[in-house]
Design a protein around this motif. Structure first.
Motif, PDB file in Angstrom:
ATOM      1  N   LEU A  16     -14.481  -8.096  45.806  1.00  0.00           N
ATOM      2  CA  LEU A  16     -15.473  -7.041  45.583  1.00  0.00           C
ATOM      3  C   LEU A  16     -16.358  -7.362  44.382  1.00  0.00           C
ATOM      4  N   LYS A  17     -17.594  -6.880  44.428  1.00  0.00           N
ATOM      5  CA  LYS A  17     -18.470  -6.943  43.271  1.00  0.00           C
ATOM      6  C   LYS A  17     -18.117  -5.807  42.318  1.00  0.00           C
ATOM      7  N   VAL A  18     -18.205  -6.089  41.029  1.00  0.00           N
ATOM      8  CA  VAL A  18     -18.012  -5.069  40.002  1.00  0.00           C
ATOM      9  C   VAL A  18     -19.357  -4.839  39.319  1.00  0.00           C
ATOM     10  N   ILE A  19     -19.857  -3.623  39.468  1.00  0.00           N
ATOM     11  CA  ILE A  19     -21.157  -3.253  38.913  1.00  0.00           C
ATOM     12  C   ILE A  19     -20.923  -2.183  37.854  1.00  0.00           C
ATOM     13  N   GLU A  20     -21.382  -2.445  36.655  1.00  0.00           N
ATOM     14  CA  GLU A  20     -21.216  -1.486  35.568  1.00  0.00           C
ATOM     15  C   GLU A  20     -22.404  -0.529  35.511  1.00  0.00           C
ATOM     16  N   ASP A  21     -22.123   0.757  35.483  1.00  0.00           N
ATOM     17  CA  ASP A  21     -23.107   1.748  35.095  1.00  0.00           C
ATOM     18  C   ASP A  21     -22.919   1.932  33.593  1.00  0.00           C
ATOM     19  N   ALA A  22     -23.762   1.222  32.824  1.00  0.00           N
ATOM     20  CA  ALA A  22     -23.615   1.194  31.367  1.00  0.00           C
ATOM     21  C   ALA A  22     -24.604   2.123  30.677  1.00  0.00           C
ATOM     22  N   ALA A  23     -25.090   3.117  31.403  1.00  0.00           N
ATOM     23  CA  ALA A  23     -26.141   3.988  30.883  1.00  0.00           C
ATOM     24  C   ALA A  23     -25.732   4.751  29.632  1.00  0.00           C
ATOM     25  N   GLN A  24     -24.414   4.940  29.422  1.00  0.00           N
ATOM     26  CA  GLN A  24     -23.942   5.671  28.245  1.00  0.00           C
ATOM     27  C   GLN A  24     -23.159   4.772  27.296  1.00  0.00           C
ATOM     28  N   ALA A  25     -23.272   3.469  27.461  1.00  0.00           N
ATOM     29  CA  ALA A  25     -22.329   2.581  26.768  1.00  0.00           C
ATOM     30  C   ALA A  25     -23.003   1.458  25.980  1.00  0.00           C
ATOM     31  N   HIS A  26     -24.165   1.700  25.420  1.00  0.00           N
ATOM     32  CA  HIS A  26     -24.858   0.681  24.632  1.00  0.00           C
ATOM     33  C   HIS A  26     -24.054   0.343  23.383  1.00  0.00           C
ATOM     34  N   GLY A  27     -23.522  -0.858  23.338  1.00  0.00           N
ATOM     35  CA  GLY A  27     -22.763  -1.293  22.166  1.00  0.00           C
ATOM     36  C   GLY A  27     -21.281  -1.009  22.220  1.00  0.00           C
ATOM     37  N   ALA A  28     -20.801  -0.379  23.289  1.00  0.00           N
ATOM     38  CA  ALA A  28     -19.357  -0.160  23.433  1.00  0.00           C
ATOM     39  C   ALA A  28     -18.662  -1.480  23.736  1.00  0.00           C
ATOM     40  N   ALA A  66     -18.070  -3.093  46.849  1.00  0.00           N
ATOM     41  CA  ALA A  66     -18.294  -3.066  45.400  1.00  0.00           C
ATOM     42  C   ALA A  66     -17.582  -1.882  44.766  1.00  0.00           C
ATOM     43  N   ILE A  67     -17.310  -2.034  43.468  1.00  0.00           N
ATOM     44  CA  ILE A  67     -16.820  -0.946  42.628  1.00  0.00           C
ATOM     45  C   ILE A  67     -17.906  -0.672  41.594  1.00  0.00           C
ATOM     46  N   LEU A  68     -18.435   0.558  41.597  1.00  0.00           N
ATOM     47  CA  LEU A  68     -19.465   0.935  40.636  1.00  0.00           C
ATOM     48  C   LEU A  68     -18.783   1.690  39.501  1.00  0.00           C
ATOM     49  N   VAL A  69     -18.603   1.000  38.402  1.00  0.00           N
ATOM     50  CA  VAL A  69     -17.815   1.507  37.273  1.00  0.00           C
ATOM     51  C   VAL A  69     -18.737   2.207  36.275  1.00  0.00           C
ATOM     52  N   VAL A  70     -18.405   3.440  35.921  1.00  0.00           N
ATOM     53  CA  VAL A  70     -19.142   4.149  34.880  1.00  0.00           C
ATOM     54  C   VAL A  70     -18.312   4.158  33.602  1.00  0.00           C
ATOM     55  N   HIS A  71     -18.917   3.711  32.510  1.00  0.00           N
ATOM     56  CA  HIS A  71     -18.275   3.809  31.195  1.00  0.00           C
ATOM     57  C   HIS A  71     -18.675   5.174  30.619  1.00  0.00           C
ATOM     58  N   LEU A  72     -17.976   6.205  31.058  1.00  0.00           N
ATOM     59  CA  LEU A  72     -18.429   7.570  30.822  1.00  0.00           C
ATOM     60  C   LEU A  72     -18.292   7.982  29.359  1.00  0.00           C
ATOM     61  N   TYR A  73     -19.327   8.644  28.889  1.00  0.00           N
ATOM     62  CA  TYR A  73     -19.407   9.195  27.531  1.00  0.00           C
ATOM     63  C   TYR A  73     -19.405   8.118  26.444  1.00  0.00           C
ATOM     64  N   GLY A  74     -19.498   6.840  26.849  1.00  0.00           N
ATOM     65  CA  GLY A  74     -19.570   5.774  25.861  1.00  0.00           C
ATOM     66  C   GLY A  74     -18.278   5.031  25.639  1.00  0.00           C
ATOM     67  N   GLN A  75     -17.273   5.275  26.488  1.00  0.00           N
ATOM     68  CA  GLN A  75     -16.005   4.537  26.396  1.00  0.00           C
ATOM     69  C   GLN A  75     -15.808   3.690  27.645  1.00  0.00           C
ATOM     70  N   THR A  76     -15.382   2.459  27.453  1.00  0.00           N
ATOM     71  CA  THR A  76     -15.242   1.546  28.576  1.00  0.00           C
ATOM     72  C   THR A  76     -14.072   1.917  29.481  1.00  0.00           C
ATOM     73  N   ALA A  77     -14.235   1.600  30.740  1.00  0.00           N
ATOM     74  CA  ALA A  77     -13.164   1.785  31.715  1.00  0.00           C
ATOM     75  C   ALA A  77     -12.126   0.672  31.560  1.00  0.00           C
ATOM     76  N   ASP A  78     -11.054   0.758  32.328  1.00  0.00           N
ATOM     77  CA  ASP A  78      -9.973  -0.245  32.314  1.00  0.00           C
ATOM     78  C   ASP A  78     -10.439  -1.468  33.093  1.00  0.00           C
ATOM     79  N   MET A  79     -11.185  -2.339  32.416  1.00  0.00           N
ATOM     80  CA  MET A  79     -11.846  -3.435  33.121  1.00  0.00           C
ATOM     81  C   MET A  79     -10.887  -4.540  33.552  1.00  0.00           C
ATOM     82  N   ASP A  80      -9.792  -4.751  32.843  1.00  0.00           N
ATOM     83  CA  ASP A  80      -8.821  -5.747  33.296  1.00  0.00           C
ATOM     84  C   ASP A  80      -8.255  -5.341  34.647  1.00  0.00           C
ATOM     85  N   GLY A  81      -7.846  -4.091  34.753  1.00  0.00           N
ATOM     86  CA  GLY A  81      -7.287  -3.617  36.012  1.00  0.00           C
ATOM     87  C   GLY A  81      -8.317  -3.616  37.135  1.00  0.00           C
TER      88      GLY A  81
END
Length: 383
Positions: free
Chosen positions: A153-165, A128-143
């Protein structure tokens, strides 16, 4: 001098006081406090907002990520890609699942995972890849998603800082296989205590997390597996239901503050947030970088302006992970980021006037010193 707090935690309640008090009283009068109608309603409403088929309320953001990994049977012998620069909860979720952490450096401009570095770090044990959208900006999700599909692989978002991004118009929490959410009080969508959730389009995953969160049980006192106690309670769900309809409006207020900062601070010498095309941050934090961070923070404090550091020590240098034997210098990009970042006041209840005061205080730190007399002139005047 009136102080400007880093984060105003009182004003959100005052703005919604009547509705929040009504929700609290509704729960108190119901006599039902765990896994009831309020949780079910919030799960439906938040899933609808994010755009997923399912939402499962859990105790907090760390447990959301941990339960996703458990529900996917990711554990001992498996590897999980994690950012080398993040809050330690991201790493702890992997550790609690018994899997192996594989830290990867970010793109320095965005602070988010670099797909090219991810691919270089993959082994046959990666799950798996555990992706963090740090500080409220999304990562490069296409890549990242292309890479995950290529390697299964599974893609798991850590969206704890990204409500509404948003990423290319699509909301976080619906950009991978599953997402873990925190509703800690300081988040863009915050409860009045600890709370969390998982969003996904995977019916089997959602069903298993519902079981795992409740002692491994679907029917009271009958346990299908060794589960956990991680349940979003009725009171927090009711309060979140009041706040959810305001999320986009409050994020828009944050965006106005961010626009002011970006426009006004661009000539100060600070490294400002970089927003690539297609990204729409929710501005959970406004993070700048300076090699003079401590002096700048002290300067702002002296003017009554609160700041915070997110985060002073990267996970690999924490005592909690000393067994990994990753000394200073192991992740130079992350280490530089953690040495230099400073978060300025940000929130939906920060006025533009107060934000302008923050701007002026920052500018005054970087203002050139007045010219001094030549040494000869000063010596003459002293005679």
């Amino acid at each position: 001098m009136r102080e400007i707090p880093f984060l105003d935690m009182k004003s959100p309640y005052l703005e919604l006081q009547e509705e929040l008090d009504s929700a609290w009283q509704r729960v108190m009068r119901s006599g039902w406090y765990i896994l009831g109608q309020e949780v079910e309603a919030f799960e439906q409403e938040f899933a609808r907002y994010v755009g997923t088929q399912y939402c499962v309320g859990v105790g907090n953001g760390l447990e959301a990520l941990h339960l996703i990994l458990r529900a996917y049977d990711i554990g001992p012998g498996d590897e999980v890609i994690v950012p080398s620069n993040t809050y330690i909860a991201t790493w702890l979720a992997v550790s609690y699942a018994g899997a192996t952490l594989v830290p990867v450096e970010p793109v320095e401009q965005t602070y988010n995972l670099d797909p090219e570095r991810i691919e270089a770090a993959l082994t046959p044990r990666a799950k798996a890849i555990l992706v963090v959208h740090l500080y409220g900006q999304t990562a490069d999700m296409d890549g990242i998603n292309a890479l995950a599909q290529k390697h299964g692989l599974k893609v798991i978002e850590d969206a704890a800082q990204a409500h509404g991004a948003r990423y290319k118009g699509k909301l976080t929490g619906n950009l991978g296989h599953a997402a873990g959410w925190s509703f800690y009080p300081g988040k863009n969508l915050g409860a009045l205590g600890d709370a969390g959730a998982v969003t996904t389009n995977d019916a089997a995953l959602a069903d298993r997390i519902r079981t795992l969160r409740n002692y491994g049980s679907k029917v009271k006192y009958y346990n299908l597996e060794k589960g956990f106690n991680s349940r979003l309670d009725e009171l927090q769900a009711a309060l979140l239901r009041v706040k959810l309809p305001r999320l986009d409006e409050w994020n828009a207020r944050r965006a106005r503050i961010a626009a002011l900062y970006l426009d006004s601070l661009r000539d100060t010498g600070l490294a400002l947030p970089f927003v690539p095309p297609g990204m729409q941050p929710c501005w959970h934090l406004f993070v700048v970088r300076s090699k003079e961070r401590e002096a700048l923070q002290a300067h702002l404090k002296a003017q009554g302006i609160g700041t915070m550091i997110h985060y002073p020590v990267p996970p690999h240098l924490q005592q909690a992970y000393r067994e990994l034997n990753l000394p200073e210098g192991s992740f130079p990009i992350s280490e530089a980021i953690h040495r230099e970042v400073l978060s300025l006041p940000m929130g939906p209840h920060l006025s533009l006037e107060d934000a302008q005061r923050v701007v002026e205080a920052v500018k005054s730190f970087f203002a050139p010193l007045p010219p001094r007399e030549p040494l000869e002139a000063r010596q003459t005047s002293a005679l």
